[in-house]
Design a protein around this motif. Structure first.
Motif, PDB file in Angstrom:
ATOM      1  N   VAL A   1       0.823  -1.206   0.000  1.00  0.00           N
ATOM      2  CA  VAL A   1       0.000   0.000   0.000  1.00  0.00           C
ATOM      3  C   VAL A   1       0.863   1.264   0.000  1.00  0.00           C
ATOM      4  O   VAL A   1       0.562   2.216  -0.718  1.00  0.00           O
ATOM      5  CB  VAL A   1      -0.996  -0.015   1.181  1.00  0.00           C
ATOM      6  CG1 VAL A   1      -1.704   1.322   1.321  1.00  0.00           C
ATOM      7  CG2 VAL A   1      -2.007  -1.138   0.996  1.00  0.00           C
ATOM      8  N   HIS A   2       1.919   1.274   0.765  1.00  0.00           N
ATOM      9  CA  HIS A   2       2.799   2.445   0.763  1.00  0.00           C
ATOM     10  C   HIS A   2       3.459   2.635  -0.603  1.00  0.00           C
ATOM     11  O   HIS A   2       3.623   3.769  -1.067  1.00  0.00           O
ATOM     12  CB  HIS A   2       3.850   2.347   1.872  1.00  0.00           C
ATOM     13  CG  HIS A   2       3.291   2.683   3.216  1.00  0.00           C
ATOM     14  ND1 HIS A   2       3.349   3.945   3.750  1.00  0.00           N
ATOM     15  CD2 HIS A   2       2.632   1.918   4.121  1.00  0.00           C
ATOM     16  CE1 HIS A   2       2.768   3.950   4.936  1.00  0.00           C
ATOM     17  NE2 HIS A   2       2.313   2.734   5.177  1.00  0.00           N
ATOM     18  N   TYR A   3       3.802   1.539  -1.257  1.00  0.00           N
ATOM     19  CA  TYR A   3       4.360   1.613  -2.609  1.00  0.00           C
ATOM     20  C   TYR A   3       3.362   2.281  -3.556  1.00  0.00           C
ATOM     21  O   TYR A   3       3.710   3.203  -4.299  1.00  0.00           O
ATOM     22  CB  TYR A   3       4.724   0.208  -3.111  1.00  0.00           C
ATOM     23  CG  TYR A   3       5.253   0.201  -4.521  1.00  0.00           C
ATOM     24  CD1 TYR A   3       6.585   0.502  -4.776  1.00  0.00           C
ATOM     25  CD2 TYR A   3       4.419  -0.084  -5.598  1.00  0.00           C
ATOM     26  CE1 TYR A   3       7.068   0.519  -6.077  1.00  0.00           C
ATOM     27  CE2 TYR A   3       4.896  -0.074  -6.893  1.00  0.00           C
ATOM     28  CZ  TYR A   3       6.219   0.222  -7.130  1.00  0.00           C
ATOM     29  OH  TYR A   3       6.698   0.253  -8.421  1.00  0.00           O
ATOM     30  N   VAL A   4       2.110   1.831  -3.503  1.00  0.00           N
ATOM     31  CA  VAL A   4       1.066   2.400  -4.363  1.00  0.00           C
ATOM     32  C   VAL A   4       0.833   3.874  -4.013  1.00  0.00           C
ATOM     33  O   VAL A   4       0.751   4.735  -4.896  1.00  0.00           O
ATOM     34  CB  VAL A   4      -0.243   1.590  -4.241  1.00  0.00           C
ATOM     35  CG1 VAL A   4      -1.400   2.305  -4.932  1.00  0.00           C
ATOM     36  CG2 VAL A   4      -0.057   0.196  -4.825  1.00  0.00           C
TER      37      VAL A   4
ATOM     38  N   LEU B   1       3.622  -6.174  -8.372  1.00  0.00           N
ATOM     39  CA  LEU B   1       3.304  -7.605  -8.409  1.00  0.00           C
ATOM     40  C   LEU B   1       4.233  -8.415  -7.508  1.00  0.00           C
ATOM     41  O   LEU B   1       3.777  -9.313  -6.790  1.00  0.00           O
ATOM     42  CB  LEU B   1       3.425  -8.129  -9.843  1.00  0.00           C
ATOM     43  CG  LEU B   1       2.185  -8.044 -10.700  1.00  0.00           C
ATOM     44  CD1 LEU B   1       2.489  -8.533 -12.112  1.00  0.00           C
ATOM     45  CD2 LEU B   1       1.049  -8.828 -10.092  1.00  0.00           C
ATOM     46  N   GLU B   2       5.505  -8.113  -7.557  1.00  0.00           N
ATOM     47  CA  GLU B   2       6.472  -8.827  -6.716  1.00  0.00           C
ATOM     48  C   GLU B   2       6.135  -8.651  -5.233  1.00  0.00           C
ATOM     49  O   GLU B   2       6.128  -9.613  -4.463  1.00  0.00           O
ATOM     50  CB  GLU B   2       7.885  -8.320  -6.996  1.00  0.00           C
ATOM     51  CG  GLU B   2       8.955  -8.984  -6.168  1.00  0.00           C
ATOM     52  CD  GLU B   2      10.330  -8.396  -6.437  1.00  0.00           C
ATOM     53  OE1 GLU B   2      11.154  -8.444  -5.501  1.00  0.00           O
ATOM     54  OE2 GLU B   2      10.579  -7.882  -7.535  1.00  0.00           O
ATOM     55  N   LYS B   3       5.838  -7.415  -4.844  1.00  0.00           N
ATOM     56  CA  LYS B   3       5.484  -7.140  -3.452  1.00  0.00           C
ATOM     57  C   LYS B   3       4.171  -7.840  -3.076  1.00  0.00           C
ATOM     58  O   LYS B   3       4.071  -8.455  -2.016  1.00  0.00           O
ATOM     59  CB  LYS B   3       5.359  -5.633  -3.223  1.00  0.00           C
ATOM     60  CG  LYS B   3       6.679  -4.888  -3.277  1.00  0.00           C
ATOM     61  CD  LYS B   3       6.460  -3.389  -3.142  1.00  0.00           C
ATOM     62  CE  LYS B   3       7.749  -2.626  -3.113  1.00  0.00           C
ATOM     63  NZ  LYS B   3       8.579  -2.908  -1.940  1.00  0.00           N
TER      64      LYS B   3
ATOM     65  N   ALA C   1      -6.012  -2.467 -12.810  1.00  0.00           N
ATOM     66  CA  ALA C   1      -5.180  -3.020 -13.888  1.00  0.00           C
ATOM     67  C   ALA C   1      -3.841  -2.289 -13.970  1.00  0.00           C
ATOM     68  O   ALA C   1      -2.802  -2.905 -14.221  1.00  0.00           O
ATOM     69  CB  ALA C   1      -5.917  -2.929 -15.222  1.00  0.00           C
ATOM     70  N   ILE C   2      -3.866  -0.988 -13.732  1.00  0.00           N
ATOM     71  CA  ILE C   2      -2.623  -0.205 -13.743  1.00  0.00           C
ATOM     72  C   ILE C   2      -1.701  -0.675 -12.625  1.00  0.00           C
ATOM     73  O   ILE C   2      -0.502  -0.884 -12.834  1.00  0.00           O
ATOM     74  CB  ILE C   2      -2.924   1.299 -13.629  1.00  0.00           C
ATOM     75  CG1 ILE C   2      -3.646   1.786 -14.882  1.00  0.00           C
ATOM     76  CG2 ILE C   2      -1.650   2.099 -13.378  1.00  0.00           C
ATOM     77  CD1 ILE C   2      -4.239   3.175 -14.783  1.00  0.00           C
ATOM     78  N   PHE C   3      -2.243  -0.840 -11.429  1.00  0.00           N
ATOM     79  CA  PHE C   3      -1.433  -1.299 -10.297  1.00  0.00           C
ATOM     80  C   PHE C   3      -0.809  -2.662 -10.603  1.00  0.00           C
ATOM     81  O   PHE C   3       0.380  -2.874 -10.400  1.00  0.00           O
ATOM     82  CB  PHE C   3      -2.256  -1.398  -9.015  1.00  0.00           C
ATOM     83  CG  PHE C   3      -2.858  -0.104  -8.526  1.00  0.00           C
ATOM     84  CD1 PHE C   3      -2.486   1.132  -9.049  1.00  0.00           C
ATOM     85  CD2 PHE C   3      -3.816  -0.121  -7.538  1.00  0.00           C
ATOM     86  CE1 PHE C   3      -3.046   2.314  -8.592  1.00  0.00           C
ATOM     87  CE2 PHE C   3      -4.387   1.057  -7.061  1.00  0.00           C
ATOM     88  CZ  PHE C   3      -4.002   2.281  -7.592  1.00  0.00           C
ATOM     89  N   PHE C   4      -1.631  -3.609 -11.107  1.00  0.00           N
ATOM     90  CA  PHE C   4      -1.155  -4.964 -11.344  1.00  0.00           C
ATOM     91  C   PHE C   4      -0.262  -5.085 -12.579  1.00  0.00           C
ATOM     92  O   PHE C   4       0.357  -6.123 -12.782  1.00  0.00           O
ATOM     93  CB  PHE C   4      -2.322  -5.950 -11.414  1.00  0.00           C
ATOM     94  CG  PHE C   4      -2.801  -6.396 -10.062  1.00  0.00           C
ATOM     95  CD1 PHE C   4      -2.187  -7.453  -9.409  1.00  0.00           C
ATOM     96  CD2 PHE C   4      -3.856  -5.753  -9.434  1.00  0.00           C
ATOM     97  CE1 PHE C   4      -2.612  -7.862  -8.150  1.00  0.00           C
ATOM     98  CE2 PHE C   4      -4.290  -6.151  -8.182  1.00  0.00           C
ATOM     99  CZ  PHE C   4      -3.672  -7.212  -7.535  1.00  0.00           C
TER     100      PHE C   4
ATOM    101  N   GLY D   1      -3.878   7.164  -9.040  1.00  0.00           N
ATOM    102  CA  GLY D   1      -5.253   6.765  -8.760  1.00  0.00           C
ATOM    103  C   GLY D   1      -5.524   6.444  -7.308  1.00  0.00           C
ATOM    104  O   GLY D   1      -6.674   6.281  -6.908  1.00  0.00           O
ATOM    105  N   PHE D   2      -4.486   6.375  -6.485  1.00  0.00           N
ATOM    106  CA  PHE D   2      -4.640   6.054  -5.072  1.00  0.00           C
ATOM    107  C   PHE D   2      -5.205   7.255  -4.321  1.00  0.00           C
ATOM    108  O   PHE D   2      -4.727   8.368  -4.459  1.00  0.00           O
ATOM    109  CB  PHE D   2      -3.278   5.673  -4.475  1.00  0.00           C
ATOM    110  CG  PHE D   2      -3.308   5.395  -3.008  1.00  0.00           C
ATOM    111  CD1 PHE D   2      -3.612   4.135  -2.529  1.00  0.00           C
ATOM    112  CD2 PHE D   2      -3.050   6.397  -2.083  1.00  0.00           C
ATOM    113  CE1 PHE D   2      -3.634   3.863  -1.166  1.00  0.00           C
ATOM    114  CE2 PHE D   2      -3.068   6.151  -0.719  1.00  0.00           C
ATOM    115  CZ  PHE D   2      -3.370   4.876  -0.272  1.00  0.00           C
TER     116      PHE D   2
END
Length: 112
Positions: free
Chosen positions: A37-40, A83-85, A74-77, A46-47
């Motif tokens: 979540v912190h990464y996003v 994805l790794e996190k 979809a952007i996040f993934f 969009g967060f």
């Protein structure tokens, strides 16, 4: 943008991720989703905000996250670092991931 409640809110999309942790792994799962979540929050426009919570029985962790649009998922993934996190959660849990749009906002009745 500052998050706030209004009588007629703009349509908001919510991610609800219920993470069912393996026995004794709640703290690790919490730290892993916190990292995601912190990464996003630091990198994805969009967060909007997130609430991270641990159940009192030690069995789950929940991420309730507001984003601007269902397409943000979809952007996040599509981000390989994200994805790794996110996949690290698979080592300590299983999860239910759902996307919602607000259909009704219920506020306490105002005092007369």
């Amino acid at each position: 943008m500052i998050p706030a409640f209004t009588i007629h809110p703009a349509p908001t999309t919510f991610i609800v991720n219920v993470i069912h942790v393996h026995p004794g792994q709640q703290e690790e799962a919490f730290h892993l989703i916190q990292d995601v979540v912190h990464y996003v929050a630091e990198r994805k426009p969009g967060f909007l905000w997130s609430n991270l919570a641990k159940s009192t029985d030690g069995l789950t962790v929940v991420n309730i996250e507001a984003i601007t649009d269902p397409g943000d998922v979809a952007i996040f993934f599509s981000d390989p670092v994200f994805l790794e996190k996110f996949r690290k959660l698979d080592t300590v849990s299983t999860s239910e991931f759902h996307t919602y749009t607000v259909g009704d906002l219920v506020l306490p009745k105002a005092a007369p």
